[in-house]
Design a protein around this motif. Structure first.
Motif, PDB file in Angstrom:
ATOM      1  N   ALA A  36      46.309  46.030  43.810  1.00 43.90           N
ATOM      2  CA  ALA A  36      45.031  46.178  44.518  1.00 43.90           C
ATOM      3  C   ALA A  36      45.127  45.424  45.839  1.00 43.90           C
ATOM      4  O   ALA A  36      45.756  44.378  45.925  1.00 43.90           O
ATOM      5  N   TYR A  50      35.160  47.090  39.530  1.00 41.13           N
ATOM      6  CA  TYR A  50      34.667  47.700  38.297  1.00 41.13           C
ATOM      7  C   TYR A  50      33.234  48.162  38.548  1.00 41.13           C
ATOM      8  O   TYR A  50      32.288  47.380  38.400  1.00 41.13           O
ATOM      9  N   THR A  91      33.748  42.721  40.262  1.00 40.14           N
ATOM     10  CA  THR A  91      35.047  42.594  40.937  1.00 40.14           C
ATOM     11  C   THR A  91      35.859  41.452  40.321  1.00 40.14           C
ATOM     12  O   THR A  91      35.331  40.584  39.645  1.00 40.14           O
ATOM     13  N   ALA A 138      42.010  40.032  43.945  1.00 42.71           N
ATOM     14  CA  ALA A 138      43.449  40.205  43.735  1.00 42.71           C
ATOM     15  C   ALA A 138      44.208  39.057  44.384  1.00 42.71           C
ATOM     16  O   ALA A 138      43.782  38.502  45.403  1.00 42.71           O
ATOM     17  N   CYS A 192      37.546  51.545  36.462  1.00 39.36           N
ATOM     18  CA  CYS A 192      38.258  50.698  37.420  1.00 39.36           C
ATOM     19  C   CYS A 192      38.611  51.509  38.662  1.00 39.36           C
ATOM     20  O   CYS A 192      39.080  52.647  38.566  1.00 39.36           O
ATOM     21  N   ILE A 231      40.767  52.323  41.991  1.00 36.62           N
ATOM     22  CA  ILE A 231      42.123  52.173  42.528  1.00 36.62           C
ATOM     23  C   ILE A 231      42.172  52.808  43.909  1.00 36.62           C
ATOM     24  O   ILE A 231      41.666  53.915  44.118  1.00 36.62           O
ATOM     25  N   GLN A 279      40.862  43.296  45.994  1.00 35.58           N
ATOM     26  CA  GLN A 279      40.202  42.987  44.738  1.00 35.58           C
ATOM     27  C   GLN A 279      40.252  44.189  43.802  1.00 35.58           C
ATOM     28  O   GLN A 279      40.426  45.320  44.231  1.00 35.58           O
ATOM     29  N   TYR A 280      40.131  43.878  42.518  1.00 34.00           N
ATOM     30  CA  TYR A 280      39.939  44.925  41.526  1.00 34.00           C
ATOM     31  C   TYR A 280      38.436  45.167  41.443  1.00 34.00           C
ATOM     32  O   TYR A 280      37.646  44.216  41.413  1.00 34.00           O
ATOM     33  N   ASN A 293      48.413  50.730  33.047  1.00 38.19           N
ATOM     34  CA  ASN A 293      47.070  50.372  32.603  1.00 38.19           C
ATOM     35  C   ASN A 293      46.531  51.392  31.620  1.00 38.19           C
ATOM     36  O   ASN A 293      46.736  52.597  31.783  1.00 38.19           O
TER      37      ASN A 293
END
Length: 330
Positions: A109, A115, A58, A61, A85, A87, A112-113, A78
């Motif tokens: 976001a 992954y 993570t 954001a 990732c 969304i 948080q982003y 992006n």
């Protein structure tokens, strides 16, 4: 929202710092879960490109306000080079950007982003439409680039657009990606040229591929997939049949496999095999455990089977791999 406003909010996040140079600004993230960097180059007033490298599940954001769950900000474009990732769409459903995908959105976001595979590399273009409209009007006058038109084409009604890139768009994006390894200021001049070409191409595409944002997963489905991932990786010596996991979450085996593949981009068996091999490689490098002991720790009772899978993954036998790593450290 201007990029400097975003920077100020980002460095309020614990573990995030900023390093500035003559040509760029670099956000650095280091936490107990992992690390990452985002290197920003301002190309024009209102238009910035970021090169992103993440080794973490993570990245928190920035808090851009407390009144709204979804924050509308600049246009974000992006391009995912490697990784995956997560969304969250306006309706709360989850979609995933993977290798070779492009996404366009005006929404940040929420918290948080994410992954799911921990590894992510890609580029992000920040387009502050208000600044661009007042300070970079030449882009439309000289090149006919109309950002509101691009937003209407790809993100009508505040939607998020996700799709595999077309070959002509991919060609420009790859050239942009390769410029990160070239020293500025020459690279910045080239970035400007390719970004103008990119937006010109996007607004003039004859056939825009349909958005994959219609292939979504609910919060419950994503939660099941992530809980399954924790179960199967918490103790690699254990084996958990898919039917057993499905029964634990009261879903069908087919549904469970679909949720997992949707979130992590791989079948459970392939994902787990890669995790086991990565752990084995780490143990071969950092310990003096025998190959048989390492095989058992990562879930293989048959040493020959383990060695075969390991060689298929790394191109070397476990002992060859260990020797090669020792030689690298001499």
């Amino acid at each position: 929202m201007k990029i400097d406003d975003i920077f100020r909010k980002c460095i309020e996040i614990p573990g995030v710092s900023i390093k500035r140079s003559e040509f760029n600004a670099e956000l650095l993230m280091k936490t107990k879960e992992g690390k990452g960097s985002m290197t920003f180059f301002q190309l024009f007033p209102g238009l910035t490109i970021a090169y992103i490298f993440i080794n973490s599940p993570t990245w928190a954001a920035p808090n851009l306000g407390e009144d709204s769950f979804i924050k509308k900000g600049p246009l974000l474009l992006n391009y995912c080079v490697t990784g995956r990732c997560e969304i969250i769409l306006n309706n709360g459903n989850f979609v995933y950007v993977k290798d070779g995908d492009i996404s366009l959105t005006e929404c940040f976001a929420q918290k948080q982003y994410v992954y799911p595979r921990r590894i992510y590399e890609g580029m992000e273009l920040f387009v502050d439409t208000n600044t661009l409209a007042t300070e970079s009007t030449w882009m439309q006058k000289e090149f006919g680039i109309d950002i509101p038109k691009i937003i209407e084409l790809f993100c009508p009604n505040d939607n998020t657009y996700i799709s595999a890139v077309t070959p002509e768009v991919e060609e420009i994006l790859i050239k942009l990606w390769e410029l990160f390894d070239i020293a500025p200021p020459f690279s910045i001049s080239q970035m400007k040229i390719y970004v103008l070409a990119l937006f010109s191409l996007l607004q003039n595409l004859n056939n825009i591929p349909p958005s994959q944002a219609c292939t979504f997963f609910t919060e419950t489905q994503v939660d099941i997939a992530k809980r399954v991932e924790k179960i199967i990786t918490s103790d690699l010596r254990q084996h958990h049949p898919a039917w057993e996991l499905a029964a634990q979450f009261s879903v069908s085996e087919t549904s469970l496999k679909n949720y997992f593949r949707g979130v992590f981009g791989q079948n459970i068996s392939i994902y787990l095999r890669e995790v086991r091999m990565k752990k084995a490689a780490e143990l071969l490098t950092s310990t003096r455990l025998s190959v048989a002991e390492i095989a058992e720790l990562v879930g293989y009772m048959n040493q020959s089977k383990f060695a075969s899978v390991f060689k298929k993954q790394f191109g070397l036998s476990p002992l060859e791999y260990r020797r090669s790593k020792k030689l690298e450290n001499i």
